[in-house]
Design an enzyme around this catalytic site. Structure first.
Site, PDB file in Angstrom:
ATOM      1  CB  ALA A 221      -2.055  -3.639  12.506  1.00  0.00           C
ATOM      2  CB  VAL A 226       0.369  -4.703   7.613  1.00  0.00           C
ATOM      3  CG1 VAL A 226      -0.442  -4.729   8.807  1.00  0.00           C
ATOM      4  CG2 VAL A 226      -0.956  -4.595   6.178  1.00  0.00           C
ATOM      5  CB  VAL A 278      -0.259   3.777  21.319  1.00  0.00           C
ATOM      6  CG1 VAL A 278       1.162   5.466  21.482  1.00  0.00           C
ATOM      7  CG2 VAL A 278       0.331   3.064  20.077  1.00  0.00           C
ATOM      8  CG  MET A 361      -8.168   9.456   1.862  1.00  0.00           C
ATOM      9  SD  MET A 361      -6.901  10.049   2.826  1.00  0.00           S
ATOM     10  CE  MET A 361      -8.166  11.765   3.360  1.00  0.00           C
ATOM     11  CG  HIS A 487      -3.304 -25.728 -16.503  1.00  0.00           C
ATOM     12  ND1 HIS A 487      -3.982 -25.521 -15.248  1.00  0.00           N
ATOM     13  CD2 HIS A 487      -3.175 -27.194 -17.077  1.00  0.00           C
ATOM     14  CE1 HIS A 487      -3.424 -27.299 -14.606  1.00  0.00           C
ATOM     15  NE2 HIS A 487      -3.110 -27.708 -14.960  1.00  0.00           N
TER      16      HIS A 487
END
Length: 509
Positions: A221, A226, A278, A361, A487
């Site tokens: 993740a 992600v 895993v 990287m 703004h």
């Protein structure tokens, strides 16, 4: 940097490179032979045409060097342009549009549609069109700047020689004064899991799936996990990311930002299993994949079944068959090429930049190193402040940061102060109905100097560049707070966070 360019271009035109005491040894201009010859003579030969390599080659040519760029793939641009940064951003952008249209977002804005349908082939076509245009653009820039492009697998066959082996088995030899290694990185394999780029894929395969999987498991993740996981989650997949660490977003992200980021992604439907490892993956007869997981600290095993398994556990330097061993250039324990502050290896005329050397990287880090490196070859100053290199996660909302995180400051024992401003209180974010996230500024307690900027929200990837500029010039939080910002804009949130850091209170929150 511009002044160096003018000086050396001028010297090149007047044929005075041989007078530069700190320049390339024996750098008298040598005429380049054509492709039909067995030999090319050059001043600088770059191996690799990714962001670091192609930028370095162009800059070297602009400085008057006779430059060759050797690239093993048919197209220029490396991983970033072909199967990385660029195609992933196309899918991230378009999947976000689809998610807005398919969900309730458009309807809440008064844009009503009777039917929203995904044409994945068309989406992939748009991605490919963008990639083709940009890789073709590099070829045009090479021609424009008189960089000779040699298509072949580059190997250093002597401290002043590179041999490119072409697809047909033929070779092109380049005799060169200097060599710059910019070969980038490759996907880190997961022990015991074979990537087939069909149902068990790396980031490369995840960019070209033929259909939206019903269920996807992502190993990792971090940034890539992600980003690509969110693409397919938005397009309709049930996505679960399994992460060994206890947070999302990878190394360097501020923990407060990470927790808020995870909460927002979960609200969108992205699932996470943190502090989990895993242990294996098995393909079943029906084509589905059983992914075995357990707690990182050990515990009861669990199996998740998916249609596509995406392996995103990082990347490793690509130095295969470069000829480094024969030259006596040893790699460090992480497979990187050791270099000094001028990017020189143990052989002074052989340089290395980008993913094959230490540091993050990142494409933009490699680009900076490429420019600075060849300027150094020409006698220029060589300096990069890696604390000022920004990082971006291109999900929605985006995450971006530069400088130190709160955790790093605590670890280093630096006293700091914090200024925060939520996008929920920003007028432009409010009008855009896109208010998730915040800006967080870290300033030195004694001097008010900006030490870090962390942004979670819309446009974070653009806004972080203002923060990088502030860090590069040693700005204080007050310096930024006193700069007039237009703004209504999202970047007003950046100013407000600096107001909070410097004066203890923002205006609009």
């Amino acid at each position: 940097m511009q002044s160096w360019s003018r000086v050396y271009c001028s010297l090149a035109k007047r044929g005075h490179f041989n007078r530069i005491s700190h320049g390339l040894q024996g750098l008298s201009a040598v005429p380049l032979r054509t492709y039909a010859d067995q030999l090319i003579d050059a001043d600088v030969t770059v191996i690799g045409s990714g962001p670091g390599g192609y930028v370095a080659a162009i800059k070297a040519a602009q400085l008057g060097f006779k430059t060759v760029c050797v690239e093993k793939n048919e197209t220029l641009g490396g991983t970033c342009l072909n199967v990385g940064c660029i195609p992933s951003k196309a899918l991230l952008n378009n999947s976000h549009y689809y998610h807005m249209a398919h969900g309730k977002d458009f309807a809440s804005r008064g844009i009503e549609m009777s039917e929203v349908r995904l044409n994945l082939d068309k989406m992939m076509e748009q991605k490919s069109t963008a990639v083709k245009a940009l890789t073709g653009g590099i070829a045009h820039l090479f021609k424009q700047n008189k960089v000779i492009h040699v298509n072949g697998y580059g190997k250093i066959t002597g401290k002043n020689q590179v041999t490119a082996t072409k697809v047909d088995g033929g070779t092109q030899v380049v005799d060169t004064k200097n060599i710059l290694i910019a070969t980038g990185s490759e996907v880190t394999p997961f022990p015991g899991i074979t990537i087939d780029e069909d149902t068990i894929v790396s980031s490369t395969g995840a960019l070209s799936l033929k259909k939206v999987p019903e269920k996807m498991v992502v190993i990792g993740a971090g940034v890539i996990g992600v980003e690509l996981g969110s693409v397919w989650q938005r397009l309709g997949a049930d996505v679960t990311a399994v992460e060994f660490l206890g947070h999302v977003g990878g190394i360097g992200i501020d923990m407060e930002i990470s927790k808020n980021f995870q909460r927002i992604l979960q609200k969108q439907g992205f699932k996470f299993k943190l502090n989990t490892k895993v242990t294996g993956a098995t393909k079943k007869s029906d084509g589905k994949i059983d992914v075995s997981i357990e707690a990182a600290s050990g515990g009861k095993a669990e199996v998740i079944t998916c249609d596509v398994l995406l392996v995103c556990i990082g990347r490793r330097p690509f130095t295969k068959n470069l000829g480094l061993e024969e030259l006596g250039i040893e790699l460090d324990p992480r497979g990187r090429i050791p270099v000094n502050t001028r990017f020189q290896t143990k052989i002074p005329n052989i340089y290395a930049i980008g993913d094959v050397v230490a540091g993050p990287m990142l494409a933009h880090k490699a680009e900076d190193e490429g420019i600075i490196c060849v300027e150094g070859m020409a006698g220029g100053a060589v300096h990069i402040d890696y604390n000022c290199v920004p990082s971006v996660i291109y999900t929605h909302p985006e995450v971006a940061w530069v400088g130190k995180s709160e955790e790093q400051l605590k670890e280093e024992g630096i006293e700091y102060k914090v200024g925060k401003f939520p996008f929920a209180a920003n007028s432009r974010a409010k009008t855009n109905a896109d208010t998730d996230g915040m800006v967080k500024i870290l300033g030195q307690k004694s001097t008010d100097r900006v030490l870090g900027a962390h942004i979670l929200g819309p446009g974070a990837g653009e806004m972080v560049n203002e923060a990088a500029l502030a860090l590069e010039y040693g700005a204080s939080c007050e310096d930024i707070a006193r700069v007039c910002h237009a703004h209504p804009t999202l970047s007003e949130a950046f100013r407000e966070a600096n107001l909070a850091a410097s004066f203890g209170k923002s205006i609009n929150f």
